[in-house]
Design an enzyme around this catalytic site. Structure first.
Site, PDB file in Angstrom:
ATOM      1  N   ASP A 499      14.476 107.579 -38.740  1.00  0.00           N
ATOM      2  CA  ASP A 499      14.485 108.886 -38.063  1.00  0.00           C
ATOM      3  C   ASP A 499      13.315 109.132 -37.123  1.00  0.00           C
ATOM      4  O   ASP A 499      13.001 110.290 -36.827  1.00  0.00           O
ATOM      5  CB  ASP A 499      14.513 110.018 -39.098  1.00  0.00           C
ATOM      6  CG  ASP A 499      15.716 109.991 -40.009  1.00  0.00           C
ATOM      7  OD1 ASP A 499      16.619 109.180 -39.770  1.00  0.00           O
ATOM      8  OD2 ASP A 499      15.754 110.781 -40.969  1.00  0.00           O
ATOM      9  N   GLU A 574      23.112 110.164 -38.337  1.00  0.00           N
ATOM     10  CA  GLU A 574      23.638 111.411 -38.878  1.00  0.00           C
ATOM     11  C   GLU A 574      23.591 112.497 -37.813  1.00  0.00           C
ATOM     12  O   GLU A 574      24.616 113.005 -37.388  1.00  0.00           O
ATOM     13  CB  GLU A 574      22.833 111.822 -40.117  1.00  0.00           C
ATOM     14  CG  GLU A 574      23.336 113.095 -40.795  1.00  0.00           C
ATOM     15  CD  GLU A 574      22.518 113.430 -42.030  1.00  0.00           C
ATOM     16  OE1 GLU A 574      23.123 113.745 -43.063  1.00  0.00           O
ATOM     17  OE2 GLU A 574      21.270 113.394 -41.942  1.00  0.00           O
ATOM     18  N   GLU A 578      20.038 115.811 -32.720  1.00  0.00           N
ATOM     19  CA  GLU A 578      18.621 115.482 -32.656  1.00  0.00           C
ATOM     20  C   GLU A 578      18.390 114.186 -31.880  1.00  0.00           C
ATOM     21  O   GLU A 578      17.327 113.993 -31.274  1.00  0.00           O
ATOM     22  CB  GLU A 578      18.032 115.408 -34.063  1.00  0.00           C
ATOM     23  CG  GLU A 578      17.886 116.779 -34.704  1.00  0.00           C
ATOM     24  CD  GLU A 578      17.405 116.726 -36.144  1.00  0.00           C
ATOM     25  OE1 GLU A 578      16.416 117.405 -36.467  1.00  0.00           O
ATOM     26  OE2 GLU A 578      18.039 116.015 -36.951  1.00  0.00           O
TER      27      GLU A 578
END
Length: 749
Positions: A499, A574, A578
């Site tokens: 991430d 996911e 973002e």
């Protein structure tokens, strides 16, 4: 196995350098996207912090001069027990390790058709009762490239790992000079094994029905038609180094065997298209890609990027003979020259629709109408950029801004999580921007800006609870959180390179706002922010401290969030929103620091993401790439390389699953989430008569209504403007000030 490594605390100053690269069309006065490194300073020459830890995970990669990326398709080859597959699309490969009916120790080649997918349960609360998930079966050992010498002592190593390719090498035992090298490249048309002094054997746990040697398509290439017991047709091509017949013989229904001490190349490909498909494979047989590179440029609002492959194989061939598979978003954006190289040969992919074979050693994709006019102000495709508010709306927003700008910045930002700290910093940056530019309350904005600078300085001087360090093993900046806590998934696995684009996007955006409002802030902070960009999205293969484009995959057209974790279904993503926010934040940071190449890369990435998210993640009713019985979910949830599950890592509430693809609301949101899709999703889930009305949802209600502002700003305004507004409806990275300003500006309220 424990590995001792060293780290460098991020207290340094970076400089710029340049290196030459070939660029894609357009030319002329185009902005070149991959020409300039953000920095080439060696971070290990800075201040050191020594660390002795149990390092995640040991690697079996061969030493190489360039950094190894952590988030690319091939990571399963060197992680954990190395038993999980990697997906090149449309094929997948996996080390057999003695499994299956054949008991092979070679490299399994698999391809699954749409009718082999396994469906999950239906959600009967939604129209059409879509399935919750689907996956493609793993462990189907259609064809295995192996050798008689491979057995329990076999070792798998990797080498030449780049952004698009890797070599997987199987050796009978460690140190052996005999081996099979598999050059694995995203989109490759064949699976290729290069044999060195071994007795080749091809195996199948599906069982061979027939193997027939047929006429050679070209000098030095021996061809076989293979039919398996599942009625699937494969082609096998052998290219001996000595040009002599390899004498491959079917010795059982699980094994084809060749000559001892054999050297040469064997290729296999699945052929669903009869004689027409066979003719295409014949034309490309003996040729294979070993690596790839991306080049690109922009000119005005036109962007172009080219994927080009370095090839090996037979000595003489036309450059247009390389067969590679393109995903749907590629073929949609091909330029005219590349479009002419498309064929009618197609294979199903696992999670990206149907791939199309293209005969060319490079493709050029074009994106029209780059989002040049997206800035800090609210924006939609219909209204474009809007920064004007009425006196009445300003009055209410100003009252809210006074309250929010006086919150405790340190309490919300100095956390034990880079993710949540960054979200809070970006929240305050949006408030400060709104106050300064949209409300014209400069004194109030200055107050907030000073507080924001102080909160940001904690991180820029590396004084946060879990500092960032430079990892000399995997070449990146990571939180020390997992080392200190012993929890691999602390802060969502930041230490393991999970991430990073999500986490760092918020810091980059906050920095862009600060620098926009106060350019004098840049000299002491530019280097630190550039390092975050460099970690997640270094634009240069000449950067010896960070891998090229760690997160964003220029073949897939989106990022993969998973880092150093062995995953049975490959890499995953996911939060598509973002992912897009990182591209937007990088664009705006490039803009404020005057880095036109960085800004242009951000614009192109946003345009590509608008296309790929529409194709694979955000599922309008006419989506043709995901299964018809799944698109009723409206979003992919989590998209792996081998499956899609309508869920999140943190819960199965509908507002979580849909909302993680909405946040944060930014000026680029309505570009990557097209208005038609937003309307369909709202009607399916959240309107008054839908199964999960937004008005009944607690903590994520603000996210839902903020998203609604893109298509119904009046309803969004009414929600955020209500006098009894409950602050618990807001996400920790969102503010009522920004939501109100966005809705008012877009709605002309």
């Amino acid at each position: 196995m424990a590995v001792i490594t060293r780290f460098c605390v991020l207290v340094f100053l970076l400089t710029y350098s340049q290196e030459a690269q070939v660029i894609a069309r357009p030319t002329g006065n185009a902005t070149r996207l991959f020409l300039t490194s953000i920095s080439t300073e060696n971070l290990t020459q800075s201040v050191w912090e020594n660390a002795i830890t149990t390092q995640y995970p040991p690697t079996t990669t061969a030493p190489q001069s360039s950094p190894v990326s952590t988030n690319k398709f091939y990571a399963n080859l060197f992680l954990g027990d190395q038993s999980h597959g990697v997906w090149t699309h449309p094929y997948s490969v996996a080390w057999s390790k003695g499994s299956g009916n054949a008991g092979s120790w070679g490299m399994t080649v698999s391809h699954t058709d749409a009718n082999q997918r396994v469906d999950g349960p239906q959600n009967t609360a939604l129209p059409g009762a879509p399935i919750q998930f689907f996956y493609n079966p793993v462990g189907i050992q259609s064809v295995i490239l192996s050798a008689v010498e491979l057995g329990p002592s076999t070792v798998l190593t990797t080498s030449n790992l780049t952004a698009f390719s890797a070599n997987a090498v199987l050796s009978p035992q460690a140190g052996s000079s005999s081996n099979i090298t598999f050059p694995l490249v995203e989109g490759m048309g064949f699976v290729t094994g290069i044999y060195n002094n071994l007795m080749p054997t091809l195996q199948s746990s599906v069982f061979f029905r027939s193997v027939t040697q047929v006429t050679s398509p070209k000098v030095g290439v021996f061809k076989y038609r293979v039919i398996l017991e599942d009625n699937k047709n494969w082609l096998l091509y052998a290219m001996p180094s000595n040009n002599q017949d390899p004498r491959l013989q079917l010795v059982s229904n699980t094994q084809i065997q060749g000559l001892r001490f054999w050297s040469g190349t064997i290729q296999v490909a699945k052929n669903p298209a009869g004689s027409q498909g066979e003719a295409l494979y014949d034309k490309s047989a003996g040729i294979y890609p070993v690596s790839a590179a991306v080049t690109g440029s922009t000119l005005d609002d036109l962007g172009a990027y080219t994927l080009g492959w370095r090839t090996q194989g037979v000595n003489f061939y036309s450059p247009s003979s390389l067969l590679m598979y393109a995903l749907p978003h590629h073929t949609q954006s091909f330029d005219s020259a590349t479009t002419k190289r498309k064929t009618k040969l197609q294979l199903q992919t696992t999670t990206k629709g149907v791939a199309t074979a293209v005969l060319a050693d490079s493709w050029t994709m074009q994106e029209q109408s780059l989002p040049l006019d997206i800035g800090f102000a609210p924006w939609t495709p219909r209204t474009r950029s809007r920064s004007t508010l009425s006196a009445a709306t300003k009055q209410l927003i100003q009252q809210v801004a006074v309250s929010e700008i006086n919150q405790d910045y340190n309490a919300q930002t100095n956390l034990d999580s880079m993710y949540f700290s960054g979200k809070a910093l970006a929240k305050f940056a949006m408030i400060v921007y709104t106050t300064h530019d949209l409300l014209n309350e400069h004194n109030l904005a200055t107050q907030g800006l000073n507080e924001l600078k102080g909160a940001f300085a904690v991180f820029a001087t590396n004084q946060q609870k879990y500092p960032l360090v430079y990892d000399t093993v995997w070449n990146g900046v990571v939180s020390v959180g997992s080392y200190i806590t012993g929890e691999p998934l602390h802060d969502f696995g930041n230490t393991y390179y999970n991430d990073h684009h999500f986490h760092f996007s918020y810091f980059i955006y906050a920095a862009a706002v600060i620098a926009y409002l106060d350019p004098s802030w840049l000299p002491l902070n530019k280097a630190w922010v550039n390092t975050l960009v460099r970690d997640a999205a270094s634009p240069s293969t000449q950067d010896n401290m960070f891998p090229f484009s760690r997160m964003f995959d220029w073949y897939h057209g989106h990022s993969f969030a998973a880092g150093l974790s062995q995953l049975a279904d490959g890499k995953d993503e996911e939060s598509s929103s973002e992912d897009a926010f990182f591209a937007y934040a990088m664009k705006m940071w490039g803009h404020v620091i005057g880095d036109t190449s960085m800004e242009a890369r951000g614009n192109l990435m946003l345009s590509i993401l608008a296309r790929t998210l529409d194709n694979y993640f955000l599922l309008s009713s006419d989506n043709k790439n995901q299964p018809a019985n799944f698109i009723g979910n409206k979003v992919a949830g989590i998209l792996w390389e081998n499956k899609i599950d309508h869920v999140t890592y943190f819960g199965a509430n509908p507002e979580y699953i849909q909302g993680i693809h909405m946040l944060p609301l930014s000026p680029s949101t309505a570009l990557t989430r097209n208005p038609r899709f937003i309307a369909e999703e709202w009607d399916t889930y959240f309107n008054r008569t839908a199964p999960y009305p937004a008005s009944t949802i607690a903590g994520w209600r603000g996210v839902l209504y903020g998203n609604l502002a893109c298509i119904d700003p009046q309803q969004a305004w009414d929600f955020f403007a209500q006098p009894n507004f409950d602050g618990t409806w807001l996400d920790g990275g969102a503010s009522r000030t920004w939501y109100l300003a966005f809705a008012a500006a877009i709605g002309g309220l």
